[in-house]
Design a protein around this motif. Structure first.
Motif, PDB file in Angstrom:
ATOM      1  N   LEU A 141       0.879  -0.423  -1.867  1.00  0.00           N
ATOM      2  CA  LEU A 141       1.282  -1.019  -0.600  1.00  0.00           C
ATOM      3  C   LEU A 141       0.106  -1.737   0.048  1.00  0.00           C
ATOM      4  CD1 LEU A 141       3.272   1.968   0.963  1.00  0.00           C
ATOM      5  CD2 LEU A 141       4.169   0.066  -0.408  1.00  0.00           C
ATOM      6  N   LEU A 149       4.082  -3.217   6.857  1.00  0.00           N
ATOM      7  CA  LEU A 149       4.004  -3.588   5.448  1.00  0.00           C
ATOM      8  C   LEU A 149       3.801  -5.093   5.313  1.00  0.00           C
ATOM      9  CD1 LEU A 149       4.344  -2.687   2.469  1.00  0.00           C
ATOM     10  CD2 LEU A 149       6.788  -3.171   2.729  1.00  0.00           C
ATOM     11  N   ASN A 164       3.885   3.489  -2.686  1.00  0.00           N
ATOM     12  CA  ASN A 164       5.257   3.645  -2.208  1.00  0.00           C
ATOM     13  C   ASN A 164       5.797   4.986  -2.701  1.00  0.00           C
ATOM     14  OD1 ASN A 164       7.940   3.400  -1.543  1.00  0.00           O
ATOM     15  ND2 ASN A 164       8.329   1.626  -2.833  1.00  0.00           N
TER      16      ASN A 164
END
Length: 228
Positions: A141, A149, A164
């Protein structure tokens, strides 16, 4: 609150050690899925929709026992053909529309109840991130300073990092107008969502393990002998 549990995986890497549907792999005398569902109940989830395709009949056979054990209302939605992680959710939402904000999670990953509770208590669209020492098996991520995000990166990046955890929270409007189709959650649905609105990342520091390989299944069985 409702959770949609993705149980449709083929479990290809586990076929050398079991012929059972992946979510139902027995661990210390009970299906792995039973442990996941109990964690959801402890986090405040009251009902769950199980999204299945491969060996869905095995899930159907155990549905009543799973519901009784976890104390959840369970519904099974079966895909006629494999639709991927994103398509499985869209198909289930068509069959069982979400009454409000809801969770989505993979059936082959174990978290402490606190991980799900963090998502239940959050707001808007979000996914759960967890720091690991080796992220090569997982999607990484990219997050900004405000915890939003920015991007999901492909598997294969080495070293420690934020990955994730495969747990998502969405509002009932998020995919209300989406066309039901076969697609990937990580490669299609989430990037499409990210292009039109913000997605928060909630960090979780508890236990995290998936049972997708014989080695990780063995690790889970050895590390979590007692009731989680």
């Amino acid at each position: 609150m409702r959770a949609y549990v993705l149980c449709g995986g083929f479990g290809t890497r586990l076929r050398s050690v079991t012929d059972t549907q992946k979510a139902l792999v027995p661990v210390h005398g009970e299906p792995f899925l039973a442990r996941v569902l109990r964690q959801l109940a402890r986090a405040g989830i009251s009902e769950a929709v199980l999204c299945a395709h491969y060996r869905a009949e095995q899930v159907a056979e155990q549905l009543a026992a799973l519901a009784h054990d976890a104390g959840l209302r369970l519904t099974l939605v079966v895909e006629a053909t494999a639709m991927g992680t994103g398509g499985a959710l869209l198909n289930a939402l068509r069959e069982q529309p979400a009454p409000g904000r809801y969770l989505v999670l993979n059936a082959d990953t174990f978290l402490d109840a606190e991980g799900y509770r963090l998502m239940v208590q959050g707001q808007g669209n979000a996914l759960l991130g967890v720091q690991v020492d080796d992220r090569s098996r997982y999607g990484s991520l990219e997050v900004d300073a405000a915890g939003r995000l920015l991007a999901l990166r492909e598997k294969g990046r080495e070293g420690p990092g934020l990955i994730n955890a495969g747990v998502y929270a969405f509002t009932c409007e998020t995919f209300a107008s989406a066309t039901v189709r076969a697609c990937s959650m990580e490669q299609e649905l989430l990037p499409e969502l990210l292009a039109r609105e913000a997605v928060g990342v909630i960090e979780y520091g508890g236990r995290f393990i998936d049972i997708g390989t014989p080695q990780s299944l063995d690790r889970y069985a050895n590390d979590f002998r007692m009731e989680p």
